[in-house]
Design a protein around this motif. Structure first.
Motif, mmCIF file in Angstrom:
data_model
loop_
_atom_site.group_PDB
_atom_site.id
_atom_site.type_symbol
_atom_site.label_atom_id
_atom_site.label_comp_id
_atom_site.label_asym_id
_atom_site.label_seq_id
_atom_site.Cartn_x
_atom_site.Cartn_y
_atom_site.Cartn_z
ATOM 1 N N GLU A 375 0.833 -1.203 0.000
ATOM 2 C CA GLU A 375 0.000 0.000 0.000
ATOM 3 C C GLU A 375 0.872 1.258 0.000
ATOM 4 O O GLU A 375 1.795 1.345 -0.803
ATOM 5 N N TRP A 376 0.608 2.245 0.884
ATOM 6 C CA TRP A 376 1.309 3.522 0.728
ATOM 7 C C TRP A 376 2.827 3.381 0.933
ATOM 8 O O TRP A 376 3.611 4.033 0.235
ATOM 9 N N GLN A 377 3.264 2.534 1.850
ATOM 10 C CA GLN A 377 4.701 2.322 2.017
ATOM 11 C C GLN A 377 5.326 1.798 0.725
ATOM 12 O O GLN A 377 6.453 2.170 0.365
ATOM 13 N N GLY A 378 4.590 0.953 0.016
ATOM 14 C CA GLY A 378 5.071 0.452 -1.264
ATOM 15 C C GLY A 378 5.186 1.560 -2.296
ATOM 16 O O GLY A 378 6.150 1.593 -3.084
ATOM 17 N N VAL A 379 4.211 2.484 -2.311
ATOM 18 C CA VAL A 379 4.263 3.613 -3.249
ATOM 19 C C VAL A 379 5.510 4.460 -2.978
ATOM 20 O O VAL A 379 6.183 4.920 -3.915
ATOM 21 N N VAL A 380 5.848 4.655 -1.713
ATOM 22 C CA VAL A 380 7.051 5.417 -1.357
ATOM 23 C C VAL A 380 8.306 4.697 -1.857
ATOM 24 O O VAL A 380 9.230 5.319 -2.396
ATOM 25 N N ILE A 381 8.342 3.378 -1.697
ATOM 26 C CA ILE A 381 9.491 2.601 -2.184
ATOM 27 C C ILE A 381 9.608 2.734 -3.704
ATOM 28 O O ILE A 381 10.700 2.964 -4.242
ATOM 29 N N GLY A 382 8.484 2.577 -4.422
ATOM 30 C CA GLY A 382 8.504 2.734 -5.870
ATOM 31 C C GLY A 382 8.926 4.137 -6.287
ATOM 32 O O GLY A 382 9.658 4.315 -7.268
ATOM 33 N N SER A 383 8.493 5.132 -5.519
ATOM 34 C CA SER A 383 8.864 6.517 -5.806
ATOM 35 C C SER A 383 10.369 6.722 -5.620
ATOM 36 O O SER A 383 11.010 7.449 -6.399
ATOM 37 N N CYS A 384 10.930 6.109 -4.600
ATOM 38 C CA CYS A 384 12.375 6.236 -4.374
ATOM 39 C C CYS A 384 13.175 5.615 -5.519
ATOM 40 O O CYS A 384 14.271 6.083 -5.856
ATOM 41 N N GLY A 385 12.609 4.565 -6.124
ATOM 42 C CA GLY A 385 13.251 3.990 -7.307
ATOM 43 C C GLY A 385 13.296 4.997 -8.446
ATOM 44 O O GLY A 385 14.320 5.130 -9.146
ATOM 45 N N LEU A 386 12.208 5.731 -8.636
ATOM 46 C CA LEU A 386 12.166 6.760 -9.690
ATOM 47 C C LEU A 386 13.105 7.921 -9.359
ATOM 48 O O LEU A 386 13.744 8.482 -10.255
ATOM 49 N N ILE A 387 13.194 8.281 -8.075
ATOM 50 C CA ILE A 387 14.105 9.350 -7.662
ATOM 51 C C ILE A 387 15.551 8.942 -7.932
ATOM 52 O O ILE A 387 16.386 9.770 -8.321
ATOM 53 N N THR A 388 15.856 7.652 -7.750
ATOM 54 C CA THR A 388 17.200 7.155 -8.067
ATOM 55 C C THR A 388 17.510 7.322 -9.555
ATOM 56 O O THR A 388 18.607 7.764 -9.936
ATOM 57 N N LEU A 389 16.539 6.978 -10.416
ATOM 58 C CA LEU A 389 16.727 7.172 -11.857
ATOM 59 C C LEU A 389 16.880 8.652 -12.199
ATOM 60 O O LEU A 389 17.670 9.024 -13.074
ATOM 61 N N LEU A 390 16.114 9.503 -11.505
ATOM 62 C CA LEU A 390 16.248 10.949 -11.709
ATOM 63 C C LEU A 390 17.655 11.413 -11.344
ATOM 64 O O LEU A 390 18.252 12.246 -12.053
ATOM 65 N N CYS A 391 18.176 10.896 -10.261
ATOM 66 C CA CYS A 391 19.528 11.260 -9.824
ATOM 67 C C CYS A 391 20.559 10.883 -10.886
ATOM 68 O O CYS A 391 21.462 11.674 -11.206
ATOM 69 N N VAL A 392 20.415 9.682 -11.452
ATOM 70 C CA VAL A 392 21.334 9.226 -12.507
ATOM 71 C C VAL A 392 21.237 10.142 -13.731
ATOM 72 O O VAL A 392 22.260 10.547 -14.298
ATOM 73 N N ALA A 393 20.018 10.479 -14.132
ATOM 74 C CA ALA A 393 19.818 11.347 -15.300
ATOM 75 C C ALA A 393 20.427 12.726 -15.076
ATOM 76 O O ALA A 393 21.056 13.304 -15.978
ATOM 77 N N ILE A 394 20.256 13.280 -13.867
ATOM 78 C CA ILE A 394 20.812 14.607 -13.568
ATOM 79 C C ILE A 394 22.333 14.559 -13.543
ATOM 80 O O ILE A 394 23.011 15.477 -14.025
ATOM 81 N N MET A 395 22.891 13.477 -13.010
ATOM 82 C CA MET A 395 24.350 13.321 -13.007
ATOM 83 C C MET A 395 24.894 13.230 -14.428
ATOM 84 O O MET A 395 25.932 13.819 -14.758
#
Length: 411
Positions: A375-395
């Motif tokens: 549920e919501w904890q899972g959505v946060v985990i999935g969101s952190c995965g996207l934030i990781t990809l964002l970090c790679v793209a910005i780098m």
């Protein structure tokens, strides 16, 4: 006589601005009203709340690719006709929503509506650029962006209010009436005469035109920095807009037990993003897009993690931060694309918007997988995965920018 002509021209310009702003509000009400109705949709069509989020995903998907088509069509036949035809077909399509019998039929209508909703966002800025003097263009763009935000917030709140007090048929009838009135006013306001942009190569053949259009898209897609900015905008929207969908389901569950309308009030957190967008132009000039990308990423990460505290104040503050970080990212992406695109500018913008809405379309099914597990904890985990990809793209973008700067210094 000259003064009269100038007054008429000024009135025509103002009518164009208000017409396209109102059209934008109507478009975003139609796009996002269903996001405020997800629990009602799930109940009426007998699907899970998570599966109901697909109604936004399919519309965003067809909207994303239709943007590319409208960018080409409007360059060929003008701006006015595609906007008017699509808007009146949108009015007609809302009748189909009233009589949708099952969830599959609803998805098909929303898929069609995505195609119709794409015309205004794809054409509006080019229309302004064709018809308005350069001195007035920035003001018009600022008003238009505010209209986008108001339409998005208003649509979601309207959807929540309708789902609270109306049946599905009644809600869609109200939506049809709002759309009909809005588009009627837009039709009245839009100037009938359209100043045609100057055309070159009038004798060019159809195949050559197609090759030219495809070449314009390929030109920007082969640019490493443009591709990364497209990915940044898409990933950020993929996370943010779908977080707002799933948080409604969370707020309606224990321990909050919010009503349908009360849950949609979380969309007022978008206002922090509206405020951030207002200041973003000054910040881009002062700090540069790369530094703002990194700052916005940190703000989105903090906002997302803060919701794990799972108290109402923490959720509100978290979403205020996430919305603020996202809109800062979105503004930086827009300015980056506008500055870097020295040619085929309309196509560069449409490619960005395509990536942006494609992210929204893919984010629903992606985060749904995590919602079903935790549920919501899972959505946060999935969101952190996207934030990781964002970090790679910005780098990667930082690397390519530094490489470009080094070449400029050497030359």
């Amino acid at each position: 006589m000259r003064a009269v002509n100038e007054v008429d021209q000024s009135r025509s310009e103002l009518r164009l601005i208000w017409a396209l702003c109102l059209a934008s509000i109507v478009v975003y009400i139609n796009l996002y009203a269903v996001q405020g109705m997800l629990p009602s949709i799930a109940e009426h069509f007998d699907v899970t709340g998570a599966n109901a989020t697909l109604i936004l995903s399919v519309t965003s998907f067809s909207l994303a690719f239709s943007l590319l088509i409208y960018a080409v069509i409007s360059d060929r036949i003008g701006r006015l006709a595609p906007i008017m035809v699509s808007l009146w077909l949108l009015v007609a399509s809302n009748i189909l929503l009233i009589y949708a019998k099952d969830f599959d039929a609803l998805l098909m209508v929303r898929l069609l509506q995505g195609v119709l909703l794409a015309a205004v966002p794809a054409i509006a800025m080019a229309y302004f650029k064709d018809q308005l003097p350069a001195s007035f263009l920035l003001k018009a763009a600022a008003i238009y962006i505010m209209a986008n935000s108001l339409g998005g917030i208003g649509g979601r709140l309207m959807g929540g209010l309708l789902s609270q007090y109306c049946t599905w048929e009644q809600a869609m009838t109200v939506n049809f009436a709002v759309t009909l009135v809005g588009i009627s006013i837009v039709t009245y306001l839009l100037p009938r005469r359209e100043l045609k942009p100057e055309k070159t190569q009038t004798s060019i053949g159809v195949l050559a035109k197609i090759k030219q259009d495809v070449g314009g898209f390929i030109y920007h897609l082969t640019d490493n920095q443009m591709r990364l900015v497209y990915a940044i905008g898409g990933l950020a929207f993929m996370m943010m807009v779908n977080q707002f969908s799933f948080i409604q389901l969370h707020l309606m569950d224990e321990p909050y037990r919010f009503s349908r309308f009360a849950a949609t009030l979380i969309f007022l957190c978008y206002l922090s993003g509206t405020l951030t967008s207002y200041f973003s132009a000054k910040w881009v000039v002062k700090f540069g897009a790369l530094r703002l990308f990194k700052g916005a990423l940190l703000v989105m990460l903090v906002g997302t993690l803060l919701t794990l505290i799972d108290t109402l104040p923490a959720i509100i503050i978290g979403f205020l931060l996430t919305a603020s970080g996202f809109f800062l990212t979105h503004s930086c992406c827009n300015s980056f694309v506008a500055i870097r695109a020295s040619t085929h500018r309309a196509k560069a913008t449409s490619l960005y918007l395509c990536s942006y809405y494609l992210g929204a379309a893919l984010g629903g099914p992606y985060l749904m997988l995590f919602w079903h597990q935790l549920e919501w904890q899972g959505v946060v985990i999935g969101s952190c995965g996207l934030i990781t990809l964002l970090c790679v793209a910005i780098m990667r973008l930082t690397y390519h920018q530094s490489k470009t700067d080094d070449l400029a210094v050497r030359s």
